[in-house]
Enzyme design. Structure first.
Site, short mmCIF file in Angstrom:
data_model
loop_
_atom_site.label_atom_id
_atom_site.label_comp_id
_atom_site.label_asym_id
_atom_site.label_seq_id
_atom_site.Cartn_x
_atom_site.Cartn_y
_atom_site.Cartn_z
N CYS A 73 7.27 -10.62 -3.92
CA CYS A 73 8.50 -10.20 -3.26
C CYS A 73 9.60 -10.00 -4.31
CB CYS A 73 8.95 -11.27 -2.25
SG CYS A 73 7.93 -11.35 -0.75
N HIS A 116 7.12 -8.04 2.72
CA HIS A 116 6.03 -9.01 2.62
C HIS A 116 5.10 -8.96 3.83
CE1 HIS A 116 4.15 -12.85 1.41
NE2 HIS A 116 4.12 -13.12 2.69
N ASN A 156 -7.79 -5.08 -2.27
CA ASN A 156 -8.46 -6.10 -1.47
C ASN A 156 -7.48 -6.51 -0.38
OD1 ASN A 156 -10.61 -6.13 -3.31
ND2 ASN A 156 -9.68 -7.75 -4.53
N HIS A 169 -0.59 -5.46 -1.61
CA HIS A 169 -0.71 -5.06 -3.01
C HIS A 169 -2.15 -4.68 -3.33
CE1 HIS A 169 -2.34 -9.13 -3.30
NE2 HIS A 169 -2.80 -8.83 -4.50
N GLN A 171 -4.73 -3.52 -7.07
CA GLN A 171 -4.87 -3.77 -8.50
C GLN A 171 -5.43 -2.54 -9.20
OE1 GLN A 171 -6.38 -7.87 -9.53
NE2 GLN A 171 -6.83 -7.95 -7.33
#
Length: 352
Positions: A73, A116, A156, A169, A171
């Site tokens: 956040c 979030h 994921n 999020h 990666q």
């Protein structure tokens, strides 16, 4: 898109991707962090010929923090996070606990939104396009690192997958080798090319799927289908109709249409198991051509590979997961409980 690169207190790179060109990013990371020390090492398995990353420092990574301590956040007052600014559109930074580092590659975190409680499926088309542009930029930037041979962008989603941070999020992994999954594809491409006098395997697969019963979504520039030999209970492959080797090869028309189809696909995934069910856990994986040499795959050039995204869930029915047991984990022979034709039908039924 405006791109602003800065550094965190421990020296890691952080990049803001903003929708507005006049956005100013000058917030400083005020945390008293020491430089990150990693122990990442890549070891090659002499029997299988693949590689394993050994990264013992990851044992200390942040694990299921409460929402008010989420490191993804924006920072607020004295609550300092990985993102120094008080807001952001999309942000990317070097992972503090990377699986790959230094000569062994690089790992980055991609925050899709500052909200979030959102998910990728909640994003608007403009925001989803910004994420696509960030993925593309990271692919370009990381491909120029001398240790990097392949760039892998992925998400994921869900505790069942093993996600330890609830913030939306993904990666980016930059590998110093060609991954085993990609190598298998390239071998199949080489064999098909030789057997057919030059025909491209990816083109043949896409043509066959578009003529069949497993198509889920189709636009002018993209097509989504459940593959004939799907490994997972619900698995969809999303292809641009014009073959390109990586995200950098997409033209403006394909970039514009992508958010429309991908957001609809994710929203359908959340409706597979019915109203009232928890959000569907999934992995979304971009497959891109390696940037290294392809001499191990005779007759194959980089443009023979087809960029595509593979989206799948480990949930096989309401309240039940697909576990990788003896046949899958021991011998890499998958057993799918859901016929691909039925999975495609279900994904068409849950259209919004």
């Amino acid at each position: 898109m405006k791109k602003t690169s800065t550094r965190l207190a421990d020296g890691r790179e952080l990049v803001y991707y903003d929708l507005r060109d006049d956005t100013v990013r000058d917030a400083v990371d005020r945390r008293p962090l020491e430089r990150t020390v990693t122990t990442s090492e890549v070891r090659r398995d002499p029997l299988l010929g693949d590689s394993v990353a050994v990264a013992s420092h990851r044992q200390g990574r942040i694990y299921h923090p409460p929402a008010d301590e989420c490191p993804l956040c924006p920072s607020a007052g004295e609550r300092l996070s990985e993102i120094p600014d008080s807001s952001y559109d999309v942000v990317v930074f070097e992972n503090r606990f990377p699986s790959l580092a230094g000569d062994s590659g690089r790992c980055e975190v991609v925050c899709f939104t500052s909200d979030h409680n959102a998910s990728f499926a909640d994003l608007g088309e403009e925001q989803a396009r910004l994420v696509l542009d960030a993925w593309t930029d990271r692919t370009s930037e990381l491909s120029h690192l001398p240790s990097v041979e392949q760039v892998f962008c992925f998400e994921n989603r869900g505790a069942e997958i093993g996600v330890t941070l609830g913030h939306p999020h993904g990666q980016v992994y930059a590998y110093p080798f060609t991954t085993p999954r990609t190598a298998l594809m390239l071998r199949q491409v080489a064999a098909h090319k030789e057997a057919t006098g030059g025909e491209n395997l990816f083109d043949a697969v896409l043509e066959e799927e578009l003529a069949g019963e497993r198509v889920v979504l189709e636009g002018e520039h993209w097509a989504a289908f459940v593959p004939y030999a799907a490994h997972w209970p619900y698995e969809v492959h999303l292809y641009p109709k014009r073959r390109v080797p990586d995200l950098l090869g997409l033209d403006e028309a394909a970039r514009t249409e992508f958010p429309q189809l991908y957001l609809e696909l994710l929203r359908r995934f959340d409706r597979i198991f019915g109203i009232g069910e928890p959000p569907t856990p999934y992995i979304a994986a971009w497959h891109q051509a390696p940037f290294g040499q392809l001499e191990d795959f005779e007759g194959v050039v980089r443009d023979d590979f087809a960029l595509h995204l593979e989206l799948f869930t480990i949930r096989r029915t309401s309240g039940k997961l697909k576990f990788l047991a003896g046949s899958e984990s021991g011998m890499n022979v998958f057993i799918n409980d859901v016929p691909p034709e039925r999975a495609a039908q279900r994904l068409r039924e849950v259209a919004s």
